[in-house]
Design a protein around this motif. Structure first.
Motif, PDB file in Angstrom:
ATOM      1  N   GLU A  30      14.845 -49.886  49.340  1.00  0.00           N
ATOM      2  CA  GLU A  30      14.447 -49.050  50.709  1.00  0.00           C
ATOM      3  C   GLU A  30      14.060 -47.467  50.466  1.00  0.00           C
ATOM      4  N   LEU A  31      12.849 -47.201  51.721  1.00  0.00           N
ATOM      5  CA  LEU A  31      12.007 -46.116  51.689  1.00  0.00           C
ATOM      6  C   LEU A  31      12.579 -44.693  51.052  1.00  0.00           C
ATOM      7  N   VAL A  32      13.236 -44.873  52.235  1.00  0.00           N
ATOM      8  CA  VAL A  32      14.456 -43.610  52.620  1.00  0.00           C
ATOM      9  C   VAL A  32      14.959 -43.373  50.946  1.00  0.00           C
ATOM     10  N   GLU A  59      14.196 -49.287  61.070  1.00  0.00           N
ATOM     11  CA  GLU A  59      15.226 -48.499  62.095  1.00  0.00           C
ATOM     12  C   GLU A  59      14.389 -47.613  62.716  1.00  0.00           C
ATOM     13  N   LEU A  60      13.623 -47.341  64.038  1.00  0.00           N
ATOM     14  CA  LEU A  60      12.682 -46.170  64.530  1.00  0.00           C
ATOM     15  C   LEU A  60      13.361 -45.598  65.420  1.00  0.00           C
ATOM     16  N   GLY A  61      13.256 -44.499  65.148  1.00  0.00           N
ATOM     17  CA  GLY A  61      13.532 -43.304  66.483  1.00  0.00           C
ATOM     18  C   GLY A  61      13.119 -42.783  67.098  1.00  0.00           C
ATOM     19  N   ARG A  72      17.319 -45.163  69.483  1.00  0.00           N
ATOM     20  CA  ARG A  72      16.704 -45.864  68.219  1.00  0.00           C
ATOM     21  C   ARG A  72      16.751 -47.479  68.583  1.00  0.00           C
ATOM     22  N   ALA A  73      15.716 -47.822  67.620  1.00  0.00           N
ATOM     23  CA  ALA A  73      15.439 -49.605  68.176  1.00  0.00           C
ATOM     24  C   ALA A  73      15.785 -50.352  66.681  1.00  0.00           C
ATOM     25  N   HIS A  74      16.248 -51.554  66.355  1.00  0.00           N
ATOM     26  CA  HIS A  74      16.179 -52.202  64.722  1.00  0.00           C
ATOM     27  C   HIS A  74      15.554 -53.251  64.764  1.00  0.00           C
ATOM     28  N   LEU A  79       6.870 -56.539  60.088  1.00  0.00           N
ATOM     29  CA  LEU A  79       5.853 -55.325  60.457  1.00  0.00           C
ATOM     30  C   LEU A  79       5.020 -55.337  59.289  1.00  0.00           C
ATOM     31  N   GLU A  80       3.562 -54.452  59.606  1.00  0.00           N
ATOM     32  CA  GLU A  80       2.959 -53.858  59.312  1.00  0.00           C
ATOM     33  C   GLU A  80       2.811 -52.113  59.953  1.00  0.00           C
ATOM     34  N   ALA A  81       3.423 -51.180  58.671  1.00  0.00           N
ATOM     35  CA  ALA A  81       2.776 -49.889  58.930  1.00  0.00           C
ATOM     36  C   ALA A  81       1.386 -49.130  58.754  1.00  0.00           C
TER      37      ALA A  81
END
Length: 87
Positions: A30-32, A59-61, A72-74, A79-81
């Motif tokens: 988990e990144l965070v 989760e993007l906000g 927010r979008a879950h 996905l590639e960032a």
């Protein structure tokens, strides 16, 4: 300097650079959680984040202080960032 820290999901590799830290996460990490752990262990009070990578769940906000809205979008798909930045 390289260090390894165990987090849920895998082994996080942390190296010190002239500019700060380089962190490599493994699938499932988990990144965070990894960033919070690094900040606590290294006593980092403020930071600038630059990253790229892939995710299977995110989760993007986005928000507007003018309208006082936060959307927010879950997403749960591969996905590639190409660029992740923040403070």
């Amino acid at each position: 300097m390289f260090a390894a820290a165990a987090l849920s999901g895998g082994l996080v590799t942390i190296s010190t650079t002239d500019f700060g830290y380089f962190i490599r996460l493994q699938p499932g990490d988990e990144l965070v959680c990894a960033l919070i752990q690094l900040a606590r262990e290294q006593e980092v009070d403020t930071a600038l984040l630059t990253a790229s990578g892939s995710f299977t769940e995110v989760e993007l906000g986005a928000g507007s202080s003018r309208e006082r809205l936060h959307n927010r979008a879950h997403l749960t798909e591969p996905l590639e960032a190409c660029s992740i930045t923040g403070t």
